[in-house]
Design a protein around this motif. Structure first.
Motif, short mmCIF file in Angstrom:
data_model
loop_
_atom_site.label_atom_id
_atom_site.label_comp_id
_atom_site.label_asym_id
_atom_site.label_seq_id
_atom_site.Cartn_x
_atom_site.Cartn_y
_atom_site.Cartn_z
N SER A 55 -3.77 -3.85 17.04
CA SER A 55 -3.41 -4.33 15.70
C SER A 55 -2.81 -5.73 15.76
N THR A 56 -3.06 -6.48 14.71
CA THR A 56 -2.49 -7.83 14.61
C THR A 56 -1.54 -7.94 13.41
N ASP A 57 -1.30 -6.82 12.73
CA ASP A 57 -0.34 -6.83 11.61
C ASP A 57 1.01 -6.33 12.10
N THR A 58 1.81 -5.71 11.26
CA THR A 58 3.16 -5.27 11.62
C THR A 58 3.20 -3.81 12.09
N THR A 59 2.05 -3.28 12.51
CA THR A 59 2.00 -1.88 12.95
C THR A 59 3.00 -1.60 14.08
N SER A 60 3.05 -2.46 15.08
CA SER A 60 3.94 -2.24 16.23
C SER A 60 5.39 -2.12 15.80
N ALA A 61 5.85 -3.05 15.00
CA ALA A 61 7.25 -3.04 14.55
C ALA A 61 7.54 -1.80 13.71
N LEU A 62 6.59 -1.42 12.86
CA LEU A 62 6.78 -0.24 12.02
C LEU A 62 6.90 1.02 12.87
N LEU A 63 6.03 1.16 13.86
CA LEU A 63 6.05 2.35 14.72
C LEU A 63 7.34 2.42 15.53
N GLU A 64 7.82 1.29 16.00
CA GLU A 64 9.08 1.27 16.75
C GLU A 64 10.24 1.71 15.87
N GLU A 65 10.21 1.31 14.60
CA GLU A 65 11.26 1.74 13.67
C GLU A 65 11.20 3.25 13.46
N TYR A 66 9.99 3.79 13.30
CA TYR A 66 9.84 5.23 13.12
C TYR A 66 10.29 5.99 14.37
N GLN A 67 10.04 5.43 15.52
CA GLN A 67 10.39 6.11 16.77
C GLN A 67 11.89 6.29 16.93
N VAL A 118 3.36 13.45 8.28
CA VAL A 118 2.88 14.08 9.51
C VAL A 118 4.06 14.42 10.42
N LEU A 119 4.98 13.50 10.52
CA LEU A 119 6.14 13.67 11.42
C LEU A 119 7.09 14.77 10.96
N THR A 120 7.10 15.07 9.67
CA THR A 120 8.04 16.06 9.13
C THR A 120 7.37 17.40 8.85
N GLN A 121 6.32 17.71 9.56
CA GLN A 121 5.68 19.01 9.41
C GLN A 121 6.64 20.14 9.78
N ARG A 122 6.50 21.24 9.06
CA ARG A 122 7.35 22.41 9.32
C ARG A 122 6.72 23.23 10.45
N TYR A 123 6.92 22.71 11.65
CA TYR A 123 6.31 23.32 12.83
C TYR A 123 7.24 23.09 14.01
N ARG A 170 13.80 7.17 14.61
CA ARG A 170 14.15 8.29 13.73
C ARG A 170 13.49 9.59 14.15
N PHE A 171 12.34 9.49 14.79
CA PHE A 171 11.59 10.69 15.15
C PHE A 171 11.28 10.65 16.65
N ARG A 172 12.01 11.45 17.40
CA ARG A 172 11.87 11.41 18.86
C ARG A 172 10.56 12.01 19.34
N HIS A 173 9.90 12.80 18.49
CA HIS A 173 8.62 13.39 18.89
C HIS A 173 7.44 12.47 18.59
N LEU A 174 7.71 11.22 18.20
CA LEU A 174 6.65 10.23 18.01
C LEU A 174 6.43 9.46 19.31
N LYS A 175 5.19 9.45 19.77
CA LYS A 175 4.82 8.71 20.98
C LYS A 175 3.87 7.59 20.57
N ILE A 176 4.14 6.39 21.06
CA ILE A 176 3.33 5.23 20.71
C ILE A 176 2.53 4.78 21.93
N ILE A 177 1.22 4.63 21.73
CA ILE A 177 0.36 4.08 22.78
C ILE A 177 -0.13 2.71 22.29
N GLU A 178 0.20 1.68 23.03
CA GLU A 178 -0.18 0.33 22.64
C GLU A 178 -1.42 -0.14 23.42
#
Length: 370
Positions: free
Chosen positions: A78-90, A61-66, A92-100
């Motif tokens: 979430s109670t799994d590792t979603t938060s840590a994963l999203l922070e890692e992606y952020q 999704v993040l690497t769409q040609r747009y 690398r991808f500045r257009h990713l916004k995380i709402i907790e």
């Protein structure tokens, strides 16, 4: 009694042919491009304990040609590792916004609330929705969906396919049910009677969400963040469809009958809240389906004992099956599900009786877990 059954059988065949005529509106349609301008998009994904799925699908999704888009992932308690994963992606991808959204004793996750938070956080007017267990079929997913917007068309209904699993009859049932559902909502939209969309692949204007006061009108219903919203706001003027193969999303299907059955129990609870005309049309379609297959079995049994003219029954059966193969078969090719075509009669019988069991099961009590 036998004459009565035969008349009902004829009526069920006629009804099925009428619905196949409706389905032809999509089957013989061609995809048009109405917008060649680059619109700015906010892609919204709600995720609750979806770390494994996000790891598999989010990057596509993040690497769409747009050119102009943001991706908003709402981490819904979430109670799994979603938060840590999203922070890692952020990083690398500045257009990713995380709402907790934090978990608490009073809150353990609510998709409609998560969607509302995502819409409120979006900075663009054009919203595109998918799920954490979905991935775009191509890098042109956003472009293809965007191409269908115009000054009048403010809702674009896409196709949310399921991944194919070899040698799995359950997978064929899941994909066949998805195919038939899509043929219906695409066809009704082409007729000017849109009634639903799927949250796996759905786009609309933020202003529509605001004008409708979001999802408030059905906030008390656990499901329906996609189809009930579309049922409320869609009309002949503002809704269109997108069915190019590049515009599909592909989701992870259930792999056990028990899990799929529970999922379908949840989904069918929303149909009770559709507009009356939609409930009537969908209800008659299902009644004609189950009547056709039940009476096919009964009349063929009578015919074996010479109590019914067998050729009349066979001709009506063949007519109905021929129309199915022509119209649903062509639609299956459009939606990249052509491997299902040889299985149509078997899948049709299984699905219609599974839906009957679902209906009976839900009469005894609605599912209380999501």
């Amino acid at each position: 009694m036998l004459s009565f059954l035969y008349v009902i059988f004829i009526l069920s065949v006629v009804a099925q042919l009428f619905y196949f005529y409706i389905f032809s509106k999509f089957t013989f349609s061609k995809q048009e491009v109405t917008n060649i301008q680059r619109l700015k998009f906010s892609v919204i994904i709600c995720a609750r304990n979806e770390a494994d799925n996000l790891k598999l699908h989010l990057e596509k999704v993040l690497t769409q040609r747009y050119l102009d888009f943001e991706v908003i992932v709402v981490n819904d308690a979430s109670t799994d590792t979603t938060s840590a994963l999203l922070e890692e992606y952020q990083t690398r991808f500045r257009h990713l916004k995380i709402i907790e959204i934090k978990a608490s004793e009073d809150y353990s996750g609510n998709k409609k609330n998560a969607i509302t938070k995502g819409v409120e956080a979006s900075k663009y007017e054009n919203l595109l929705f998918t799920d954490a267990d979905c991935e775009p079929a191509s890098t042109d997913w956003i472009s293809e969906m965007a191409s269908q917007f115009s000054n009048r068309k403010k809702i674009v209904l896409g196709y949310g396919a399921y991944k194919k699993i070899s040698n799995s009859f359950l997978n064929k049932i899941i994909r066949y049910e998805t195919l038939i559902t899509a043929v219906q909502y695409f066809s009704y939209t082409k007729m000017g009677m849109p009634y639903m969309g799927v949250g796996r692949n759905l786009a609309y204007k933020k202003s529509l969400f605001t004008e409708a006061n979001g999802l408030v009108s059905h906030a008390n219903i656990k499901s329906g963040d996609d189809d009930l919203f579309i049922n409320e706001v869609a009309n002949q003027e503002n809704t269109t469809i997108c069915f190019t193969k590049q515009s599909f999303t592909i989701s992870e299907p259930k792999t056990t009958f028990k899990n799929w059955f529970h999922q379908k129990r949840r989904h069918i609870t929303t149909a009770n809240h559709y507009k009356p005309i939609h409930k009537i049309l969908l209800g008659i379609y299902y009644i004609s389906q189950i009547s056709f297959w039940l009476l096919t079995i009964i009349l063929l049994a009578y015919a074996l004992f010479g109590q019914v003219e067998i050729w009349n029954v066979i001709l009506l059966i063949l007519l109905r099956l021929l129309m199915q193969y022509i119209l649903i078969g062509k639609a299956a090719k459009k939606l990249n599900e052509k491997d299902l075509i040889p299985w149509f009669p078997i899948l049709d019988i299984y699905l219609v009786f599974i839906q009957f069991v679902l209906f009976i099961r839900n009469l005894k009590g609605k599912p209380n877990s999501w």
